[in-house]
Design an enzyme around this catalytic site. Structure first.
Site, PDB file in Angstrom:
ATOM      1  N   GLU A 102     -12.492   3.504  -0.376  1.00 59.09           N
ATOM      2  CA  GLU A 102     -11.956   3.568  -1.735  1.00 59.09           C
ATOM      3  C   GLU A 102     -10.860   2.514  -1.833  1.00 59.09           C
ATOM      4  O   GLU A 102      -9.913   2.526  -1.056  1.00 59.09           O
ATOM      5  CB  GLU A 102     -11.331   4.930  -2.022  1.00 59.09           C
ATOM      6  N   ASP A 112      -0.344  10.382  -6.489  1.00 57.88           N
ATOM      7  CA  ASP A 112       0.001   9.765  -5.211  1.00 57.88           C
ATOM      8  C   ASP A 112       1.425  10.078  -4.765  1.00 57.88           C
ATOM      9  O   ASP A 112       2.365  10.060  -5.560  1.00 57.88           O
ATOM     10  CB  ASP A 112      -0.182   8.246  -5.304  1.00 57.88           C
TER      11      ASP A 112
END
Length: 270
Positions: free
Chosen positions: A53, A64
């Site tokens: 990815e 994140d």
């Protein structure tokens, strides 16, 4: 040129045929530089990653944690653009032959243009997109363009997702399902645990797509634990941290290749 959803599906099926989970590595484009990011993707595939990815750095990455936020900030200050993400996908795919997906929040695609983004990603040899913040009920236009260009649409499910919601998400997705092992942001954890196993069980009840688990896996022991119940093990922050901690790019590349090797052994010990 159409995208590589078939390559993604066949790669995941090949891992299953070997009675193991696939190793999926996440790395942000443009980190530490665009060229360095491309080399990092090559390094993790050389080490044993099956799928990669490539993150599209974003200024407000809600999913994140601090490690990936730090890398994204470095990439953004370096001036990374969508064109650099496409170049990363193209060069990484051409060099490795591995399925390369882009993981991105919706806003950059919306601004860039759905048709333009999907056409360019397919032309670069990309396998699809992971879209953590695109609601399924608002995804029909994206999916229409992704399908036209042979790209997978990977949605994220979470432990909080009700069964009815899981069914709606998995019915709309393709390639695989990204199961977030816990509520919260990305980062390494001491334990990935029972919550993830239960989510995989509930998700599998709604779909024949492979179910891959991310958020929190950082070493071979955890990779083996998750490989015991998931079709794929997704590792991001641990790779990024190895790059951040390295004294220079060369040692960073050696470190991520080495970690990929350790994790690749882990997913084979299910």
């Amino acid at each position: 040129m159409s995208g590589n959803i078939e390559l993604l599906s066949s790669t995941l099926a090949a891992a299953r045929a070997e009675d193991r989970a696939a190793l999926i590595a996440y790395l942000p484009a443009g980190f530490p530089t665009v060229d360095g990011g491309i080399e990092a993707v090559k390094a993790v595939v050389a080490g044993g990653a099956d799928v990669v990815e490539v993150g599209l750095p974003h200024s407000d990455p809600v999913l994140d944690g601090p490690v990936i936020q730090t890398a994204d900030d470095i990439a953004l200050r370096g001036g990374v653009k969508v064109a650099d993400v496409m170049r990363t996908v193209r060069e990484a795919y051409e060099a490795t032959g591995a399925p390369i997906l882009v993981m991105t929040y919706w806003n950059p695609i919306d601004r860039y243009g759905i048709e333009r983004f999907t056409a360019e990603l397919a032309e670069a040899g990309g396998a699809g997109c992971i879209l953590p913040d695109l609601p399924v009920q608002e995804s029909s236009v994206w999916r229409e363009h992704a399908d036209k260009h042979g790209l997978a649409t990977v949605f994220v499910v979470a432990p909080s997702s009700k069964d009815e919601r899981l069914a709606a998400i998995t019915a709309a997705g393709s390639g695989f399902v990204y199961a977030a092992s816990l509520m919260g942001v990305t980062g390494t954890r001491e334990s990935v645990g029972e919550q993830a196993q239960e989510l995989v069980r509930r998700t599998r009840a709604t779909t024949t797509l492979p179910v891959c688990v991310g958020l929190g896996v950082s070493d071979a022991r955890q990779a083996a634990e998750v490989a015991g119940f998931a079709d794929g093990v997704i590792v991001g922050s641990a790779f990024v941290k190895r790059m951040l901690d390295a004294s220079d790019e060369t040692s960073g590349l050696a470190a991520v290749r080495s970690l990929a090797g350790e994790l690749a052994e882990g997913v084979r010990k299910r």
